[in-house]
Design a protein around this motif. Structure first.
Motif, PDB file in Angstrom:
ATOM      1  N   ALA A 101       4.030  -3.180  11.626  1.00 53.87           N
ATOM      2  CA  ALA A 101       4.180  -2.688  10.107  1.00 53.87           C
ATOM      3  C   ALA A 101       4.219  -1.359   9.706  1.00 53.87           C
ATOM      4  CB  ALA A 101       3.316  -3.397   9.519  1.00 53.87           C
ATOM      5  N   ARG A 135       0.545  -8.059   1.341  1.00 51.41           N
ATOM      6  CA  ARG A 135       2.020  -8.455   0.736  1.00 51.41           C
ATOM      7  C   ARG A 135       3.658  -7.800   1.584  1.00 51.41           C
ATOM      8  NH1 ARG A 135      -1.223  -6.380  -3.434  1.00 51.41           N
ATOM      9  NH2 ARG A 135      -1.855  -8.687  -5.066  1.00 51.41           N
ATOM     10  N   ASN A 136       4.438  -7.958   1.762  1.00 51.57           N
ATOM     11  CA  ASN A 136       4.850  -7.879   2.630  1.00 51.57           C
ATOM     12  C   ASN A 136       4.797  -8.171   4.066  1.00 51.57           C
ATOM     13  OD1 ASN A 136       7.206  -6.226   0.506  1.00 51.57           O
ATOM     14  ND2 ASN A 136       5.303  -4.654   1.101  1.00 51.57           N
ATOM     15  N   ASN A 154       3.079 -15.542  -4.495  1.00 52.64           N
ATOM     16  CA  ASN A 154       4.558 -14.569  -3.211  1.00 52.64           C
ATOM     17  C   ASN A 154       3.755 -15.098  -1.622  1.00 52.64           C
ATOM     18  OD1 ASN A 154       6.723 -13.918  -4.810  1.00 52.64           O
ATOM     19  ND2 ASN A 154       5.231 -11.304  -5.553  1.00 52.64           N
TER      20      ASN A 154
END
Length: 490
Positions: free
Chosen positions: A217, A241-242, A311
């Motif tokens: 990442a 996140r992501n 999410n």
């Protein structure tokens, strides 16, 4: 809190060959032996004498008043079948296991000093055994190791001795966890934790991170953030996140997919306590009172719900083994679990690192964590004509645990064997330096213990009204605890 023993543990580690603690030693002083037969304190490194990091502990051990128990059994009761709850007290013989041999050597030193034989009680439930013994005037059980919740229950029932009544016990010494002073009520301390306990470490929450995923990442490893005081909930959330991905492409997020954060249902509590909050505090007279900062708690709740529920950055399996598998298969960036789960990752091929629980914000000075209620604690049953002897043996065991057991647990069983880098040693010291002990969690009858985690798991931000509904009942239960402590005849 338990003292930071990193330097001392590193010294011990240098004296260990093949990760096996030498099973012979000077049992009277508890000095670990070198391969040449000399003690660690007398060993030479490059022609210079090594400083003995346990000199003060050895001196304190020699100052404990000694009673000759005539070779008789010194019986200790323990909660059975929970982690290392029995092995932290008694090992029949040296086994070659580093921690077990350290416990064995500790007991051998104490046995020789008091001419006794430390043994485990054959009775079942430790709480029932203590209550039964005190009611019957049976002093055969000298000490007991219930869990935190059990210790609280026994204290409220009036069947324990007050630690502060014994000059033989020095609760300000580094072999006692100073954080448990927060469990004092009305100037009385009925249960303590320290180097004598292993299970309290086992069930203390930490964070692990997957080094492959963090590199993939293009995120810098968080070690420097921790050192700089910038390891916050907000920073943690931004990293989570992501990362989430529907790997199997079935349109739903399951245990087959990838996540920023995997933890248990109780995991969200770490952020509440990591933010330096508690449900109950003590006033200047040692009287407990409800203290939660609902505005701050609501803000922490908002941030954590965003991490756990929005999410899909987080996955909370009901089966703990599923979380472990996800992390080991490089499908979770962060893994929130109790410390003992590091041992469960021995077969993991990818390198991982240890981190403390994030702070609320950069203004917060320290990092905090908490341990589960099944952590062991130690108590002295309120029975017998000479309880000061039990207190003296307990202090001796605590000191010898500081010399032998804690270094073995920290350095050998964890930092050298199961973690993969130098930084994790430092991070583990930070993570365990400040453990929060909250009357509002230990005494579950207050109803406050899991307010935060239950709201997070429901995705609710309604802390204020939920807390308010619990407040009346909590105050009533707290008043009963205070009254019980006040009426206890030590």
């Amino acid at each position: 809190m338990k003292q930071t023993i990193r330097t001392a543990a590193m010294l011990l580690a240098l004296l260990l060959a093949g990760e096996t603690l030498l099973s012979c030693g000077d049992t009277e002083t508890g000095k670990p032996m070198t391969e040449e037969g000399g003690t660690a304190a007398a060993s030479q490194t490059a022609g210079e004498e090594t400083v003995d990091p346990f000199a003060a502990a050895r001196a304190a051990f020699q100052e404990i008043p000694v009673s000759d128990l005539g070779g008789g059994e010194f019986v200790i009761a323990a909660q059975s079948g929970v982690g290392s709850s029995e092995d932290e007290i008694y090992i029949e013989e040296a086994t070659g296991d580093v921690i077990e041999d350290a416990v064995y050597m500790r007991n051998l030193a104490v046995n020789e000093r008091f001419n006794c034989k430390i043994t485990l009680s054959a009775q079942g439930d430790v709480n029932s055994a203590v209550k039964k013994a005190v009611t019957a005037g049976d002093d055969s059980i000298r000490l007991a190791f219930p869990n935190l919740a059990g210790g609280g229950s026994l204290a409220q029932a009036g069947v324990l001795r007050n630690f502060l009544d014994f000059k033989e016990i020095n609760l300000s010494a580094p072999w006692w966890d100073q954080g448990t002073a927060n469990l004092t009520i009305g100037g009385k301390v009925y249960f303590m934790m320290g180097d004598i306990n292993i299970l309290d470490n086992d069930v203390t929450y930490i964070l692990l991170f997957n080094k492959k995923l963090i590199a993939d990442a293009d995120i810098e490893e968080p070690y420097q953030l921790v050192r700089d005081g910038k390891w916050t909930i907000e920073m943690f959330g931004s990293m989570c996140r992501n990362i989430t991905a529907d790997i199997d492409g079935d349109g739903t997020f399951t245990e087959k997919d990838r996540y920023g954060y995997v933890t248990t249902g109780a995991g969200p509590n770490t952020f509440f306590y990591g933010s330096a909050m508690k449900y109950v505090e003590l006033d200047a007279e040692g009287t407990p009172y409800l203290t939660t900062d609902t505005e701050k708690a609501t803000d922490v709740l908002r941030q954590v719900v965003g991490i756990v529920k929005e999410n899909n950055p987080c996955y909370q399996p009901t089966d703990y083994n599923v979380g472990k598998t996800i992390f080991m298969e490089d499908r979770a960036l962060f893994y929130g679990e109790v410390l003992s789960y590091i041992i469960n990752l021995r077969a993991m091929e990818t390198s991982f690192g240890v981190l403390p629980i994030p702070k609320y914000d950069e203004a917060q000075k320290e990092y905090y964590t908490y341990c589960e209620n099944n952590a062991s604690t130690v108590v002295i049953p309120n029975v017998g004509a000479n309880p000061e002897i039990n207190a003296a043996v307990l202090e001796a065991m605590a000191i010898q645990s500081n010399i032998n057991v804690t270094p073995a647990y920290y350095e050998v069983a964890l930092e050298r064997k199961y973690t993969r880098d130098e930084e994790s040693t430092e991070m583990l010291d930070i993570a365990l330096a400040n453990r929060v002990y909250d009357i509002g969690r230990i005494y579950t009858n207050l109803g406050t213990a899991d307010i935060f985690s239950s709201l997070v798991n429901k995705g609710s931000l309604d802390f204020v009204s939920t807390y308010t509904k619990k407040e009346k009942g909590a105050l009533k239960a707290l008043s009963k605890i205070v009254d019980a402590f006040a009426s206890n005849d030590d």
